[in-house]
Every structure is written in C-alpha cells, then in structure tokens.
Design an enzyme around this catalytic site. Structure first.
Site, PDB file in Angstrom:
ATOM      1  N   SER A 260       0.831  -1.213   0.000  1.00 12.83           N
ATOM      2  CA  SER A 260       0.000   0.000   0.000  1.00 12.83           C
ATOM      3  C   SER A 260       0.861   1.258   0.000  1.00 12.83           C
ATOM      4  CB  SER A 260      -0.887  -0.002   1.247  1.00 12.83           C
ATOM      5  OG  SER A 260      -1.487   1.269   1.419  1.00 12.83           O
TER       6      SER A 260
ATOM      7  N   TYR B 117      -2.137   5.606  -5.132  1.00 14.33           N
ATOM      8  CA  TYR B 117      -3.233   6.566  -5.259  1.00 14.33           C
ATOM      9  C   TYR B 117      -2.660   7.768  -5.979  1.00 14.33           C
ATOM     10  CZ  TYR B 117      -5.914   3.974  -1.728  1.00 14.33           C
ATOM     11  OH  TYR B 117      -6.615   3.012  -1.048  1.00 14.33           O
TER      12      TYR B 117
ATOM     13  N   THR C 232      -5.237   2.043  -7.694  1.00 17.58           N
ATOM     14  CA  THR C 232      -6.539   1.826  -7.058  1.00 17.58           C
ATOM     15  C   THR C 232      -7.514   2.889  -7.547  1.00 17.58           C
ATOM     16  OG1 THR C 232      -5.499   0.848  -5.134  1.00 17.58           O
ATOM     17  CG2 THR C 232      -7.732   1.677  -4.825  1.00 17.58           C
TER      18      THR C 232
ATOM     19  N   LYS D 135      -6.984  -1.584 -10.042  1.00 18.25           N
ATOM     20  CA  LYS D 135      -7.628  -2.301  -8.925  1.00 18.25           C
ATOM     21  C   LYS D 135      -8.946  -1.632  -8.556  1.00 18.25           C
ATOM     22  CE  LYS D 135      -6.809  -3.537  -4.042  1.00 18.25           C
ATOM     23  NZ  LYS D 135      -7.605  -2.617  -3.234  1.00 18.25           N
TER      24      LYS D 135
ATOM     25  N   HIS E  18     -12.732  -3.175  -2.740  1.00 24.01           N
ATOM     26  CA  HIS E  18     -11.986  -2.633  -1.603  1.00 24.01           C
ATOM     27  C   HIS E  18     -12.430  -3.307  -0.293  1.00 24.01           C
ATOM     28  CE1 HIS E  18      -9.303   1.057  -1.427  1.00 24.01           C
ATOM     29  NE2 HIS E  18      -9.313   0.706  -0.166  1.00 24.01           N
TER      30      HIS E  18
HETATM   31  C1  LIG Z   1      -7.436  -2.342   6.794  1.00 25.85           C
HETATM   32  C2  LIG Z   1      -7.460  -2.282   5.312  1.00 25.85           C
HETATM   33  C3  LIG Z   1      -6.688  -1.335   4.653  1.00 25.85           C
HETATM   34  C4  LIG Z   1      -6.704  -1.276   3.256  1.00 25.85           C
HETATM   35  N1  LIG Z   1      -5.881  -0.387   2.631  1.00 25.85           N
HETATM   36  C5  LIG Z   1      -5.852  -0.361   1.272  1.00 25.85           C
HETATM   37  C6  LIG Z   1      -4.940   0.499   0.595  1.00 25.85           C
HETATM   38  O1  LIG Z   1      -4.167   1.219   1.198  1.00 25.85           O
HETATM   39  N2  LIG Z   1      -4.980   0.494  -0.754  1.00 25.85           N
HETATM   40  C7  LIG Z   1      -5.818  -0.314  -1.480  1.00 25.85           C
HETATM   41  O2  LIG Z   1      -5.818  -0.287  -2.700  1.00 25.85           O
HETATM   42  N3  LIG Z   1      -6.667  -1.156  -0.844  1.00 25.85           N
HETATM   43  C8  LIG Z   1      -6.698  -1.206   0.492  1.00 25.85           C
HETATM   44  N4  LIG Z   1      -7.538  -2.073   1.123  1.00 25.85           N
HETATM   45  C9  LIG Z   1      -8.383  -2.975   0.328  1.00 25.85           C
HETATM   46  C10 LIG Z   1      -7.683  -4.316   0.063  1.00 25.85           C
HETATM   47  O3  LIG Z   1      -6.580  -4.153  -0.781  1.00 25.85           O
HETATM   48  C11 LIG Z   1      -8.610  -5.347  -0.604  1.00 25.85           C
HETATM   49  O4  LIG Z   1      -9.176  -4.783  -1.762  1.00 25.85           O
HETATM   50  C12 LIG Z   1      -9.718  -5.899   0.270  1.00 25.85           C
HETATM   51  O5  LIG Z   1      -9.559  -5.627   1.631  1.00 25.85           O
HETATM   52  C13 LIG Z   1      -9.791  -7.397   0.055  1.00 25.85           C
HETATM   53  O6  LIG Z   1     -10.771  -7.959   0.845  1.00 25.85           O
HETATM   54  P1  LIG Z   1     -10.495  -8.865   2.152  1.00 25.85           P
HETATM   55  O7  LIG Z   1     -10.041  -7.933   3.215  1.00 25.85           O
HETATM   56  O8  LIG Z   1     -11.834  -9.452   2.385  1.00 25.85           O
HETATM   57  O9  LIG Z   1      -9.444  -9.901   1.773  1.00 25.85           O
HETATM   58  C14 LIG Z   1      -7.532  -2.156   2.512  1.00 25.85           C
HETATM   59  C15 LIG Z   1      -8.297  -3.100   3.196  1.00 25.85           C
HETATM   60  C16 LIG Z   1      -8.270  -3.179   4.571  1.00 25.85           C
HETATM   61  C17 LIG Z   1      -9.101  -4.225   5.262  1.00 25.85           C
END
Ligand SMILES: Cc1cc2nc3c(=O)[nH]c(=O)nc-3n(C[C@H](O)[C@H](O)[C@H](O)COP(=O)(O)O)c2cc1C
Length: 394
Positions: A110, A135, A161, A245, A269
């Site tokens: 990230s 981002y 993203t 994404k 997400h």
């Molecule tokens: C705590 C947390 C922080 C996240 N931070 C980002 C991020 O910084 N950038 C991003 O593209 N997606 C982020 N996501 C989304 C994840 O990349 C992903 O799309 C999603 O959480 C997948 O689902 P899962 O948690 O059920 O495996 C985040 C998800 C969580 C739970």
C-alpha cells in the site's frame, strides 16, 4: 497439515485477532462502508458456488505453480495492499513481506505503508514479486516520485486503485473517532533522500496523525482522475505494467484493455468503499469474459478458504489476493502469524485441488464449479419424474 497450536482456519485467526487488537484498530481493519452489505456479500457469495469434483485421477503430485505477468510464481495466492500494518504488529509490512516471500506469494504494498517501500522489498528472497499500489494525488509530483522510487527499488508492477476517489464512509471508524496512533508514520512519504528538499515532498503528504485520516485522504486525492488523463500519464512516467484495482464491470474491463493496462483486479476494496456494490466473485465472470484473454484478471474480497481461491480460479481469475486474513495473522503473531494465514489458505487450496481431481492450476476451469441455483436446472427431474436430467452447464 501441521498446525501445532496455531489456529486451524482463518475464521479462528479472525477471532484471535479481535481479542488481541485495540478496539479502534480492530474497527479500522474490520469495517466495511455504511451497512456493510458488500463486505458481507463478498464472503457469503463464495458459498453460492459449489464444487463439482472429478474422481479416480492420479492426484499424488499437486502443484500450485502458475505464471503471472509472464513470471513463474509458486502460488496464485497473493497479499492485497493494506494501509498501516503496524496497527496490527510492530513488525508491520516488513514482517508481512518476509511471510509473503516464504509462501512464494506476490505482495502488493500500500501507498499508506507504515514501512518504507525500500525496506519492505529488501525483506524479499529474490524470487518474490512486489507490486506497488498507488493513489494519484492532486499534486501529481508526489505520486510520480513514489512511482519512480518503486521502479528503482525493483517493484514489478504498478497497481492503481480506482475505487477510492474519496474514502468510503465507515460507520465504525466514525463512531470510534478513529485516528492512527501518533507513533505510526506513513513512511513512504518520509523518503530520506528528499527529507531536506525545500519543495517539501515529504511534508506535502506527511499526514499529521492528529488529522483525520479520511479527511486528509480526501483533500489530497485527485478526483479529476479519469481513463483519459490517468493511465497515459502513468505510462509516460514508468515502464512498469499497470494493473487497475477496483474493477467490477465488463465496460471498465474493456476500457482497461483500450488504455493498455496489463491487468485488472476485480475488487470492491473489501466492501469499504461503495456499499451495495456487487460481490467480487459475482462480478468476476463478466470481467473475465470482457478481458477475453487480452489482459490478466485477478480478484480480492472475502477469500477466507482455499476452496474460495479454487472457485475464483475456476471462474477465470489468474490470481487471488487476501487482505484481512493476513492482517489478522500479523496481529496474532507478527511474521509467524502472517505466514500462518497464507499457509492455511495455501494448504487448503492444495487440499481442494486434490479432492477435486486437479493437479495443476491450468486444469482448474469452470467445469469444477456451479451455483446451487443451477443445481436444480442441471439436475431437474426428467420425464417420468425420474430425476437427474442434465439440462444446462453453468
Ligand atoms: C485495513 C485495510 C486497509 C486497506 N488499505 C488499502 C490500501 O491502502 N490500498 C488499497 O488499494 N486497498 C486497500 N484495502 C483494500 C484491500 O486491498 C482489498 O481490496 C480488500 O480488503 C480485500 O478484501 P479482504 O479484506 O476481504 O481480503 C484495505 C483493506 C483493509 C481491510
């Protein structure tokens, strides 16, 4: 399987993590947007698909090896980008990186990492692929510097993203008035090379942790970003392949192809952005069809079992990424716990392959799954009330 005293499945790991994490941090990791419909659907929708296994095949040797972006990888299971791993454990993204490397999993880092991208990739073993999540900010030079640093450090792809022009509304965080603890730093914005730069690269996005994370995110993000002005700009500043994404439709998949992207991640997400959006496993078939083998399709969201990975591969995903399960593992026991989460899923995938009669990832196709709704179509009663007339394929 060897479990020792570790949790025996991802659900158990989740419960343990909930116990050890402070409430605000747990809420931040766990929460979805608004009524959390999409977050629930991501998990639940996997069980709408059932397996359709084949028997009496030689399953003595199972391999999960595959190729992603033309490179051999040990497994189609990777780590999705997540902000602030140090909320889970002081080892943070460095610990996750070592765990991913040990499992042979691609790690997507990230932008909002609490460990610098250079340090994260340095934990790898040379075989692991790292992709950088991005981002795009109103101040594009901030994004550009991150992209150039990632490329220089050896990241193999850029993951843009696109489902977060602003942050979704997470009620749990709002109730908790959640802000990251002040000792955590978003280290990618604290590049030592530019720390003394009077142009203020580091300070332009160095989130004061006393500010609201969401408000800062919204104030800096470029909401004018579009297919037309975003992808070509990225292509002009990097030779890394670009993966988009947050795609859920055939239309956007075709646009990704038109704009020269190398792949799309079917993602909502983790249900944290647009509540009510389609579950990712349900969106996958239309994206795969539109991709038409011209670009790779990956999926994340709600994957909690090896059989979920198998189902996504069967419906055309080239790889599957997990976020919360790895964070839960990290909260449970740092690097060991993050590896344990990946290992559980990996071994469950291998078991599902074995019991389904598939020995290679390339053998897993749509004939191995169908939706229960179709069960009644496939096996609808025949003429004289005799059951089991095969009427339709998935
Ligand atoms: C705590 C947390 C922080 C996240 N931070 C980002 C991020 O910084 N950038 C991003 O593209 N997606 C982020 N996501 C989304 C994840 O990349 C992903 O799309 C999603 O959480 C997948 O689902 P899962 O948690 O059920 O495996 C985040 C998800 C969580 C739970």
């Amino acid at each position: 399987m060897e479990f020792n005293n570790d949790p025996v499945c991802i659900k158990d790991l989740e419960k343990l993590a909930m116990r050890v994490m402070p409430g605000g941090a747990w809420g931040y990791y766990d929460s979805g947007a608004n009524g959390e419909q999409t977050k629930r659907d991501n998990e639940d929708s996997f069980s709408e698909y059932r397996l359709h296994p084949r028997m009496l095949r030689d399953v003595s040797q199972i391999s999960t090896e595959t190729t992603i972006l033309g490179q051999k990888v040990k497994t189609p299971l990777g780590v999705a980008p997540c902000a602030m791993h140090k909320l889970a454990h002081p080892g943070g993204e460095a610990a996750t990186s070592r765990a991913a490397a040990k499992n042979g999993s691609i790690m997507i880092l990230s932008t909002y990492s609490t460990t610098s991208l250079e340090k994260v990739i340095a934990q790898g073993n040379g075989d692991t692929q790292y992709w950088m999540q991005l981002y795009v900010y109103q101040n594009r030079s901030v994004s550009e510097k991150l992209v150039r640093r990632a490329e220089k450090a050896g990241f193999k792809a850029l993951v843009l993203t696109v489902d977060a022009p602003v942050l979704g509304r997470r009620l749990v965080d709002a109730r908790n008035k959640f802000n990251p603890p002040p000792h955590l730093r978003l280290e990618n914005f604290m590049d030592p090379e530019v720390a003394n730069d009077p142009a203020g690269y580091s300070s332009s996005l160095a989130y004061s942790t006393s500010e609201t994370f969401g408000a800062t995110f919204g104030a800096n993000g470029d909401q004018t970003l579009s297919w037309a002005n975003g992808i070509s700009w990225l292509k002009s500043i990097t030779s890394m392949p670009i993966i988009v994404k947050g795609i859920l439709t055939a239309e956007d998949t075709r646009l990704a192809i038109e704009h020269g992207c190398a792949g799309v991640i079917v993602s909502n997400h983790g249900g944290r952005q647009l509540d009510g959006a389609l579950a990712t496993i349900d969106a996958l078939p239309q994206v795969v069809e539109a991709a038409d083998d011209k670009i790779e399709v990956y999926l994340d969201g709600g994957v909690r079992r090896g059989s979920d990975i198998f189902k996504a591969l069967a419906l055309g995903a080239r790889a599957v990424f997990v976020a919360r399960p790895v964070l839960w593992g990290l909260a449970y026991k740092g690097e060991h716990g993050a590896y344990h989460a990946l290992d559980l899923l990996q071994k469950e995938l291998e078991l599902t392959m074995t019991l389904s009669g598939t020995t290679k990832v390339s053998e897993i196709d749509e004939s191995y799954v169908y939706r229960p709704a179709n069960r009644w179509i496939r096996y609808a009663p025949g003429k004289n009330g005799n059951p089991k007339k095969l009427l339709a394929k998935l």
